[in-house]
Scaffold this motif. Structure first.
Motif, short mmCIF file in Angstrom:
data_model
loop_
_atom_site.label_atom_id
_atom_site.label_comp_id
_atom_site.label_asym_id
_atom_site.label_seq_id
_atom_site.Cartn_x
_atom_site.Cartn_y
_atom_site.Cartn_z
N ASN A 37 18.38 39.47 56.11
CA ASN A 37 18.59 40.90 55.91
C ASN A 37 19.89 41.28 56.60
N VAL A 38 20.92 41.52 55.81
CA VAL A 38 22.25 41.77 56.36
C VAL A 38 22.28 43.01 57.25
N ASP A 39 21.57 44.07 56.87
CA ASP A 39 21.53 45.28 57.71
C ASP A 39 20.94 44.96 59.08
N LYS A 40 19.82 44.26 59.08
CA LYS A 40 19.19 43.93 60.35
C LYS A 40 20.02 42.92 61.14
N ASP A 41 20.70 42.01 60.45
CA ASP A 41 21.61 41.09 61.13
C ASP A 41 22.66 41.86 61.94
N THR A 42 23.23 42.87 61.32
CA THR A 42 24.26 43.66 61.97
C THR A 42 23.71 44.40 63.18
N LEU A 43 22.58 45.07 63.01
CA LEU A 43 21.99 45.80 64.13
C LEU A 43 21.54 44.85 65.23
N TRP A 44 21.04 43.68 64.87
CA TRP A 44 20.66 42.67 65.86
C TRP A 44 21.91 42.23 66.63
N GLY A 45 23.03 42.10 65.94
CA GLY A 45 24.29 41.77 66.61
C GLY A 45 24.70 42.83 67.61
N ILE A 46 24.46 44.10 67.28
CA ILE A 46 24.74 45.18 68.23
C ILE A 46 23.83 45.06 69.44
N LEU A 47 22.55 44.82 69.20
CA LEU A 47 21.60 44.70 70.32
C LEU A 47 21.94 43.52 71.22
N GLN A 48 22.53 42.48 70.67
CA GLN A 48 22.92 41.31 71.45
C GLN A 48 24.29 41.48 72.10
N GLY A 49 25.01 42.53 71.76
CA GLY A 49 26.34 42.75 72.32
C GLY A 49 27.45 42.02 71.57
N ARG A 50 27.14 41.44 70.42
CA ARG A 50 28.16 40.75 69.63
C ARG A 50 29.03 41.73 68.84
N PHE A 51 28.50 42.89 68.51
CA PHE A 51 29.23 43.92 67.80
C PHE A 51 29.16 45.21 68.61
N LEU A 52 30.22 45.98 68.58
CA LEU A 52 30.24 47.27 69.26
C LEU A 52 30.28 48.38 68.21
N PRO A 53 29.26 49.21 68.16
CA PRO A 53 29.20 50.21 67.09
C PRO A 53 30.20 51.34 67.23
N GLN A 54 30.66 51.80 66.08
CA GLN A 54 31.48 52.99 65.95
C GLN A 54 30.62 53.96 65.11
N VAL A 55 30.33 55.10 65.66
CA VAL A 55 29.34 56.00 65.09
C VAL A 55 30.00 57.27 64.57
N HIS A 56 29.67 57.65 63.35
CA HIS A 56 30.16 58.90 62.75
C HIS A 56 29.34 60.05 63.32
N CYS A 57 29.98 60.96 64.05
CA CYS A 57 29.22 61.97 64.77
C CYS A 57 30.12 63.14 65.16
N TYR A 58 29.88 64.33 64.68
CA TYR A 58 30.70 65.49 65.00
C TYR A 58 30.28 66.18 66.30
N ARG A 59 28.98 66.35 66.47
CA ARG A 59 28.46 67.25 67.51
C ARG A 59 28.12 66.53 68.80
N SER A 60 28.27 67.26 69.90
CA SER A 60 28.00 66.68 71.22
C SER A 60 26.52 66.33 71.38
N ASP A 61 25.62 67.15 70.86
CA ASP A 61 24.19 66.84 71.01
C ASP A 61 23.83 65.56 70.24
N ASP A 62 24.46 65.34 69.10
CA ASP A 62 24.22 64.11 68.35
C ASP A 62 24.77 62.90 69.09
N MET A 63 25.94 63.06 69.72
CA MET A 63 26.51 61.95 70.50
C MET A 63 25.60 61.60 71.68
N ILE A 64 25.15 62.61 72.40
CA ILE A 64 24.25 62.37 73.53
C ILE A 64 22.97 61.70 73.06
N SER A 65 22.41 62.16 71.95
CA SER A 65 21.18 61.57 71.43
C SER A 65 21.38 60.09 71.09
#
Length: 172
Positions: A37-65
């Motif tokens: 599952n390519v989607d889960k592979d990517t997220l698993w890579g983030i959880l392992q620290g192999r990938f660093l996410p870049q998140v689309h997010c306008y609002r401060s409350d969304d960033m904090i969440s």
């Protein structure tokens, strides 16, 4: 809803963790692994620290969440994009070394972009954060130097002066 989005993020990462752990167990036990599952592979890579996410997010409350989800699940966020309200949590973003990609004066075009300020990049930078001036527009991307110049001027006028070198780093 925002709460529904947050729940979806958490569930996706929890599912990815279970998927990754099942793969690890299959490798250890020399057994058949789960279906790929390519989607889960990517997220698993983030959880392992192999990938660093870049998140689309306008609002401060969304960033904090999203940062709370990252804390709960033990991963680091590299950057937020379209961060109209980064100035509101600039101390948190600077402390965590999370970059913010924003623009100077493109705000107010939808609800999530309503509370922008033109000194946003300078406010982030003077707090010790990593500001980036960006554009989604094929026209705007050609003029990032002008966008950085406007953000630099707007910051100085609002009492958040940054050096010319810092403003140049926003686009390089």
């Amino acid at each position: 809803t925002r709460m529904g989005n947050l729940r979806g993020y958490r569930q996706a990462f929890l599912d990815a963790r279970a998927y990754g752990e099942a793969w690890d167990k299959a490798v250890r036990d020399k057994a058949d692994p789960p279906a790929r599952n390519v989607d889960k592979d990517t997220l698993w890579g983030i959880l392992q620290g192999r990938f660093l996410p870049q998140v689309h997010c306008y609002r401060s409350d969304d960033m904090i969440s999203f940062l709370q989800v990252a804390d709960e699940l033990g991963f680091k966020v590299r950057g937020f994009h379209h961060t109209i309200e980064a100035y509101k949590i600039r101390d948190v973003l600077a402390e965590r070394e999370v970059s913010v990609s924003t623009w100077d004066d493109w705000w107010g075009f939808k609800l999530e972009a309503w509370d922008g300020v033109q000194a946003n990049a300078a406010m982030v930078a003077t707090a010790g954060g990593r500001a980036v001036i960006h554009s989604d527009s094929p026209i705007g991307i050609q003029r990032l130097n002008q966008e950085a110049g406007k953000a630099w001027r707007d910051g100085a006028e609002a009492g958040f002066p940054v050096s010319e070198d810092e403003a140049l780093r926003w686009i390089t």
